[in-house]
Design a protein around this motif. Structure first.
Motif, PDB file in Angstrom:
ATOM      1  N   CYS A  57       3.386   5.674   0.694  1.00 15.04           N
ATOM      2  CA  CYS A  57       2.641   5.335   1.911  1.00 15.04           C
ATOM      3  C   CYS A  57       1.192   5.795   1.845  1.00 15.04           C
ATOM      4  O   CYS A  57       0.428   5.571   2.785  1.00 15.04           O
ATOM      5  N   CYS A 105       8.387  13.003   1.276  1.00 13.47           N
ATOM      6  CA  CYS A 105       7.390  12.694   2.296  1.00 13.47           C
ATOM      7  C   CYS A 105       8.065  12.647   3.661  1.00 13.47           C
ATOM      8  O   CYS A 105       9.077  11.983   3.845  1.00 13.47           O
ATOM      9  N   SER A 145       9.885   9.030   0.672  1.00 18.71           N
ATOM     10  CA  SER A 145       9.872   8.900  -0.784  1.00 18.71           C
ATOM     11  C   SER A 145       9.346  10.191  -1.411  1.00 18.71           C
ATOM     12  O   SER A 145       8.807  11.046  -0.720  1.00 18.71           O
ATOM     13  N   CYS A 168       7.755   8.684   5.141  1.00 14.30           N
ATOM     14  CA  CYS A 168       8.480   7.535   4.615  1.00 14.30           C
ATOM     15  C   CYS A 168       9.682   7.938   3.776  1.00 14.30           C
ATOM     16  O   CYS A 168      10.502   7.092   3.432  1.00 14.30           O
ATOM     17  N   CYS A 216       1.742  11.201  -1.297  1.00 11.88           N
ATOM     18  CA  CYS A 216       2.838  10.242  -1.287  1.00 11.88           C
ATOM     19  C   CYS A 216       2.277   8.918  -1.786  1.00 11.88           C
ATOM     20  O   CYS A 216       1.394   8.338  -1.151  1.00 11.88           O
TER      21      CYS A 216
END
Ligand SMILES: [Zn+2]
Length: 429
Positions: A367, A347, A352, A350, A364
């Protein structure tokens, strides 16, 4: 930097004869030089240098039949063919090439054995003059008439680049049966004024040809490849039809087939060049100074190859997109850095892992943002390649702006809606 002006050359019937005579004499000199070099090479002797060849051929009739600026350029071109041959041979001996390179060849038709006239290269602007309307060339002594020492031809086209003129090549396009002049000009590099650094990143793909993320812009731009590939597939089909027609009559090629190939390539290039121009224009408007693109060497495995995996066999198209974008950006004074890292699974906001679902959507879970996968890849590339101020994708994924090719220009949905409603609105009123 060097740029090339390409312009069409028009001629009256007797002028065509002059062009053909000149081109045929060029081929004669080329063949004479190649014969000499090949003989020496096959005997195991060194191939002479350009200067040596020039002095050797100074008294040769094939050389004397041409203005010296053309003769010297032919010799230079012929010697350059040997330079490339030796470079390839070194690669082959190192095991980096599969097939042994072939010796530089003659300009002649394999079947008929007749000389083929290919090009007329002119070394320096001393012996040619090119303006937006005419091209004039010095003629060899025996072709000069009382009307003049020069061949003056009408031209059609636009001289796109101005600068110091260098060599010029006149070439007959055998498919179109037209003559073109290609002039090299040395363009002075535009002095870049001191601007604050601003970054952008481009992710290249097949379905989405380019996904563009610009620092400070919360919307990514997507250029859809759909119409471009549809057109490419259409011409591929036409080519296949022509090939099977030829097969039935036991032939391998035809002018029609060459025209179809040419058409397919030109239409693709048109779309991609327009795309590159559009990208450069957008970047310039946003005062971008550096564009990051990925290094294409490792991406082949993870890429999605578009309808019918067309691009597995057409990987060059990516290079073409990248080269065209690089050229367009350079002209606009934007630096292109091939240092982008492509990662469509992280992502951009953020950092992740994202989950891909529904073909091109990425979610994602950390977030909660939903991305277009390619827009995310571009935004991620922008984030990691130097957008140190860190704004931009932080604004989060807005709906990316999509552009599509309408066979003439790249249009966003809003633009195409406007152009469609235009005439209708006029009718209503
Ligand atoms: Zn996230």
């Amino acid at each position: 930097m060097k740029r090339t002006n390409v312009i069409r050359v028009l001629y009256a019937r007797e002028q065509a004869e002059y062009l053909e005579i000149l081109a045929d004499r060029c081929a004669a000199l080329w063949n004479a030089v190649q014969y000499r070099c090949r003989q020496l090479f096959l005997k195991g002797e060194p191939v002479p240098s350009y200067a040596k060849l020039c002095s050797e051929f100074k008294e040769c009739s094939a050389y004397k039949a041409l203005p010296s600026d053309i003769g010297q350029e032919i010799i230079k071109k012929a010697r350059k063919a040997w330079d490339s041959f030796f470079a390839l041979l070194r690669l082959y001996r190192k095991g980096e090439l599969e097939n042994r390179p072939r010796l530089p060849g003659y300009w002649k038709d394999r079947k008929t054995g007749k000389r083929t006239a290919k090009v007329i290269p002119v070394k320096s602007p001393k012996s040619y003059r090119l303006t937006a309307r005419t091209l004039s060339l010095t003629l060899p002594a025996d072709l000069r008439t009382k009307n003049g020492h020069r061949l003056v031809l009408q031209t059609r086209g636009v001289l796109r680049f101005s600068g110091t003129p260098k060599t010029l090549e006149l070439k007959c396009d055998q498919v179109k049966k037209r003559w073109y002049a290609r002039q090299v000009v040395e363009v002075s590099k535009s002095v870049r004024s001191l601007k604050p650094e601003k970054h952008a990143a481009a992710d290249l793909g097949a379905r989405i040809l380019v996904a563009l993320a610009v620092e400070g812009m919360d919307q990514q731009l997507l250029f859809s490849g759909r119409e471009v590939w549809k057109d490419f597939l259409y011409w591929t089909k036409r080519i296949a039809e022509e090939q099977s027609r030829l097969n039935r009559s036991g032939r391998r090629t035809s002018r029609r087939l060459r025209q179809l190939y040419r058409m397919r390539a030109l239409r693709l290039k048109h779309a991609l060049a327009a795309l590159a121009a559009r990208v450069a224009r957008t970047l310039k408007r946003h005062r971008v100074t550096v564009l990051h693109v990925e290094d294409l060497t490792h991406v082949r495995d993870e890429m999605d190859f578009g309808p019918k995996n067309l691009l597995v066999h057409n990987f060059w198209a990516f290079r073409m997109v990248r080269n065209l974008i690089t050229q367009a950006c350079e002209r606009a004074g934007i630096r292109v850095a091939a240092d982008g890292t492509r990662d469509s699974l992280t992502c951009a906001v953020c950092g992740s892992r994202v989950r891909r679902f529904a073909r091109h959507k990425a979610l994602c879970r950390h977030c909660g943002r939903t991305w277009h996968a390619d827009a995310n890849a571009a935004a991620y590339m922008l984030k990691v390649s130097g957008s140190s101020k860190g704004h931009g994708p932080e604004a989060g994924p807005g709906k990316p702006l999509r552009y599509r090719w309408n066979k003439h220009r790249w249009q966003s949905r809003a633009e195409s809606a406007a152009s469609r409603s235009g005439p209708k609105a006029a009718q209503a009123a």
